[in-house]
Design a protein around this motif. Structure first.
Motif, PDB file in Angstrom:
ATOM      1  N   ALA A 132     -34.073 -73.083 -46.569  1.00  0.00           N
ATOM      2  CA  ALA A 132     -34.980 -73.781 -45.265  1.00  0.00           C
ATOM      3  C   ALA A 132     -35.186 -72.561 -44.798  1.00  0.00           C
ATOM      4  O   ALA A 132     -36.008 -72.685 -44.261  1.00  0.00           O
ATOM      5  N   GLN A 133     -34.320 -71.135 -43.962  1.00  0.00           N
ATOM      6  CA  GLN A 133     -34.561 -70.269 -43.291  1.00  0.00           C
ATOM      7  C   GLN A 133     -35.064 -69.167 -44.620  1.00  0.00           C
ATOM      8  O   GLN A 133     -36.677 -68.968 -44.031  1.00  0.00           O
ATOM      9  N   GLY A 134     -34.348 -69.285 -45.767  1.00  0.00           N
ATOM     10  CA  GLY A 134     -34.262 -67.854 -46.593  1.00  0.00           C
ATOM     11  C   GLY A 134     -33.123 -66.847 -46.536  1.00  0.00           C
ATOM     12  O   GLY A 134     -32.669 -66.829 -45.816  1.00  0.00           O
ATOM     13  N   VAL A 135     -34.109 -65.645 -47.276  1.00  0.00           N
ATOM     14  CA  VAL A 135     -33.147 -64.876 -47.557  1.00  0.00           C
ATOM     15  C   VAL A 135     -33.638 -63.170 -46.883  1.00  0.00           C
ATOM     16  O   VAL A 135     -35.055 -63.588 -46.824  1.00  0.00           O
ATOM     17  N   PRO A 136     -32.862 -62.693 -46.503  1.00  0.00           N
ATOM     18  CA  PRO A 136     -33.605 -61.369 -45.262  1.00  0.00           C
ATOM     19  C   PRO A 136     -34.233 -60.400 -46.368  1.00  0.00           C
ATOM     20  O   PRO A 136     -33.228 -60.373 -47.696  1.00  0.00           O
ATOM     21  N   GLU A 137     -35.034 -59.932 -46.533  1.00  0.00           N
ATOM     22  CA  GLU A 137     -36.076 -58.970 -47.794  1.00  0.00           C
ATOM     23  C   GLU A 137     -36.267 -58.236 -46.248  1.00  0.00           C
ATOM     24  O   GLU A 137     -35.664 -56.688 -47.407  1.00  0.00           O
ATOM     25  N   THR A 138     -37.022 -57.470 -46.228  1.00  0.00           N
ATOM     26  CA  THR A 138     -37.422 -56.523 -45.272  1.00  0.00           C
ATOM     27  C   THR A 138     -36.742 -56.890 -43.979  1.00  0.00           C
ATOM     28  O   THR A 138     -37.449 -57.364 -43.202  1.00  0.00           O
ATOM     29  N   ALA A 139     -37.275 -56.191 -43.316  1.00  0.00           N
ATOM     30  CA  ALA A 139     -37.344 -55.428 -42.172  1.00  0.00           C
ATOM     31  C   ALA A 139     -38.761 -54.622 -41.647  1.00  0.00           C
ATOM     32  O   ALA A 139     -39.475 -53.783 -42.177  1.00  0.00           O
ATOM     33  N   ARG A 140     -39.062 -55.390 -40.467  1.00  0.00           N
ATOM     34  CA  ARG A 140     -40.324 -54.956 -40.374  1.00  0.00           C
ATOM     35  C   ARG A 140     -40.469 -53.963 -39.179  1.00  0.00           C
ATOM     36  O   ARG A 140     -39.416 -54.123 -37.602  1.00  0.00           O
ATOM     37  N   GLN A 141     -41.179 -52.559 -39.759  1.00  0.00           N
ATOM     38  CA  GLN A 141     -40.774 -51.425 -38.387  1.00  0.00           C
ATOM     39  C   GLN A 141     -42.110 -51.810 -37.727  1.00  0.00           C
ATOM     40  O   GLN A 141     -42.208 -50.655 -36.348  1.00  0.00           O
ATOM     41  N   ASP A 142     -43.287 -52.509 -37.553  1.00  0.00           N
ATOM     42  CA  ASP A 142     -44.272 -51.888 -36.752  1.00  0.00           C
ATOM     43  C   ASP A 142     -44.715 -53.156 -35.288  1.00  0.00           C
ATOM     44  O   ASP A 142     -44.750 -53.591 -34.634  1.00  0.00           O
ATOM     45  N   ARG A 143     -42.784 -53.480 -35.243  1.00  0.00           N
ATOM     46  CA  ARG A 143     -42.618 -55.036 -34.103  1.00  0.00           C
ATOM     47  C   ARG A 143     -41.079 -54.394 -33.687  1.00  0.00           C
ATOM     48  O   ARG A 143     -40.301 -53.926 -34.635  1.00  0.00           O
ATOM     49  N   ALA A 144     -40.714 -54.211 -32.425  1.00  0.00           N
ATOM     50  CA  ALA A 144     -39.463 -54.229 -31.589  1.00  0.00           C
ATOM     51  C   ALA A 144     -38.785 -55.672 -31.397  1.00  0.00           C
ATOM     52  O   ALA A 144     -39.510 -56.208 -30.789  1.00  0.00           O
ATOM     53  N   TYR A 145     -37.767 -55.648 -32.271  1.00  0.00           N
ATOM     54  CA  TYR A 145     -37.619 -57.720 -32.405  1.00  0.00           C
ATOM     55  C   TYR A 145     -36.660 -57.369 -30.836  1.00  0.00           C
ATOM     56  O   TYR A 145     -35.200 -55.728 -31.098  1.00  0.00           O
ATOM     57  N   ILE A 146     -36.513 -57.855 -29.769  1.00  0.00           N
ATOM     58  CA  ILE A 146     -35.299 -58.002 -29.304  1.00  0.00           C
ATOM     59  C   ILE A 146     -33.829 -58.468 -29.383  1.00  0.00           C
ATOM     60  O   ILE A 146     -33.710 -60.410 -29.426  1.00  0.00           O
ATOM     61  N   SER A 147     -33.079 -57.502 -29.595  1.00  0.00           N
ATOM     62  CA  SER A 147     -31.792 -58.796 -29.727  1.00  0.00           C
ATOM     63  C   SER A 147     -30.296 -59.767 -29.167  1.00  0.00           C
ATOM     64  O   SER A 147     -29.926 -60.275 -28.720  1.00  0.00           O
ATOM     65  N   GLY A 148     -30.734 -58.493 -27.573  1.00  0.00           N
ATOM     66  CA  GLY A 148     -30.527 -58.587 -26.726  1.00  0.00           C
ATOM     67  C   GLY A 148     -30.914 -58.282 -25.160  1.00  0.00           C
ATOM     68  O   GLY A 148     -31.594 -57.363 -25.414  1.00  0.00           O
TER      69      GLY A 148
END
Length: 377
Positions: A132-148
């Motif tokens: 349903a969600q999928g498996v992680p493949e690549t981490a995008r570097q052109d975006r800053a994801y806020i984890s906390g």
């Protein structure tokens, strides 16, 4: 901040609710599997409890007393023939009916059922997650994801939240990589570099798929101290959905790979226990640490909660299979030893071994709770 305030700040009501639900389901299916295999072989079950300690609610049904107990730290089933019998003279003797009268394979089936069903639930949840969600493949570097977001920080005041994605700084989209001081850096670090200087800053942020701009005045240093916006960054992972057969196959592979990692974590826990090392271990959490993890997961997404449930069921399955008397794995070892000897261990031997194992498990639980609490001193 005192200890109680520290613990309260680390947890959320929703996180506590999800913690009780996830642990409750894992415990219920574990004990239900023991119950079902016992009844399947004609063995009576006196009681079935979710939780430990004083009984809050009880109801008799199909020859079993079903209980809800006060302490949400596990559960139990009282299977006929597992506990010592009253010898009629104020003492106890080895049981001869019910579980005790079963052949070795029947006893092992009952004991193995609990951990096995937790393992199967973990595999089922992984299969659902990968399809349903999928498996992680690549981490995008052109975006800053806020984890906390740090509580009380400038970022929180600006309305930034965990799960937001920063796509541009001062109107400039983040690149895949950039070079500074001879170093090639991922694009998302452009945010941190921009905050190293004073000025008016504009962050372009995606919140729940909606883009918005946040503009604020920024001082990089105040009184000689480097200021922090209060953002915790994480990689922005892209996912690829798998077909159900491929997701199931991947789940089995991940489970097999997780076994040595979990065993190493347990080995580290026992080493800390025997050396009374209270230092924090990120690989093993107590009840407070677990509730804290679930609280963070609940703030991120439903899939984060599914991943916590997977990890908890895997840990519960593997831990219960450890050959420690008092746990399912230890009881299985005693059954197999009796089968190889051609007769079970004597009542005194089995009681002494089981008591020692149970005392070890209880002491280990106390140690984990104490180590959990000492983080807040």
């Amino acid at each position: 901040m005192n200890v109680l305030e520290g613990i309260a700040a680390a947890l959320t009501p929703l996180g506590l609710l999800w913690t009780l639900l996830i642990i409750g389901v894992a415990t219920f299916i574990h004990e239900l599997a023991h119950y079902a295999l016992a009844r399947r072989q004609g063995v009576a079950v006196q009681s079935f409890s979710i939780g430990m300690g004083p009984v809050l609610l009880r109801r008799a049904w199909r020859g079993t007393e079903w209980r809800l107990s006060l302490l949400p730290i596990g559960g139990y089933v009282e299977i006929d023939g597992m506990a010592p019998e009253d010898d009629g003279q104020g003492g106890y003797r080895q049981p001869t009916r019910g579980f005790a009268a079963l052949p070795a394979w029947g006893k092992v089936a009952i004991l193995l059922a609990g951990p096995l069903v937790n393992l199967l639930l973990a595999v089922a949840l992984m299969t659902l997650n990968f399809s349903a969600q999928g498996v992680p493949e690549t981490a995008r570097q052109d975006r800053a994801y806020i984890s906390g977001i740090v509580s009380g920080s400038r970022a929180q005041q600006l309305g930034l939240r965990a799960g937001d994605v920063i796509t541009a700084v001062d109107g400039q989209p983040l690149p895949q990589t950039f070079t500074q001081d001879g170093q090639t850096l991922p694009g998302w670090q452009r945010v941190q570099r921009a905050l190293a200087t004073d000025g008016r800053r504009t962050l372009t942020v995606e919140q729940a798929g909606v883009a918005r701009q946040i503009t604020f005045d920024w001082e990089a240093r105040v009184g000689g101290t480097q200021q922090r916006l209060g953002i915790q960054y994480g990689p922005l992972i892209e996912y690829r959905r798998l077909s159900v057969p491929a997701a199931f196959s991947n789940s089995l592979r991940v489970t097999a790979e997780a076994l040595p990692q979990v065993l190493r974590s347990f080995a580290g826990l026992f080493q800390r226990f025997f050396t009374l090392d209270l230092s924090r271990d990120e690989n093993v959490s107590g009840p407070i640490g677990t509730a804290e993890i679930v609280s963070r997961a609940a703030a991120l997404s439903p899939w984060a909660l599914v991943q916590v449930a997977i990890l908890l069921n895997l840990s519960l399955a593997f831990f219960n299979l450890l050959p420690i008397p008092g746990l399912d794995g230890g009881r299985i070892v005693l059954v197999l030893v009796g089968a190889l000897r051609g007769r079970p261990l004597s009542f005194g031997q089995e009681q002494a071994i089981t008591f020692a194992g149970f005392a070890l498990v209880m002491a280990l639980m106390v140690f984990v709770v104490v180590r959990d609490v000492t983080r807040f001193f």
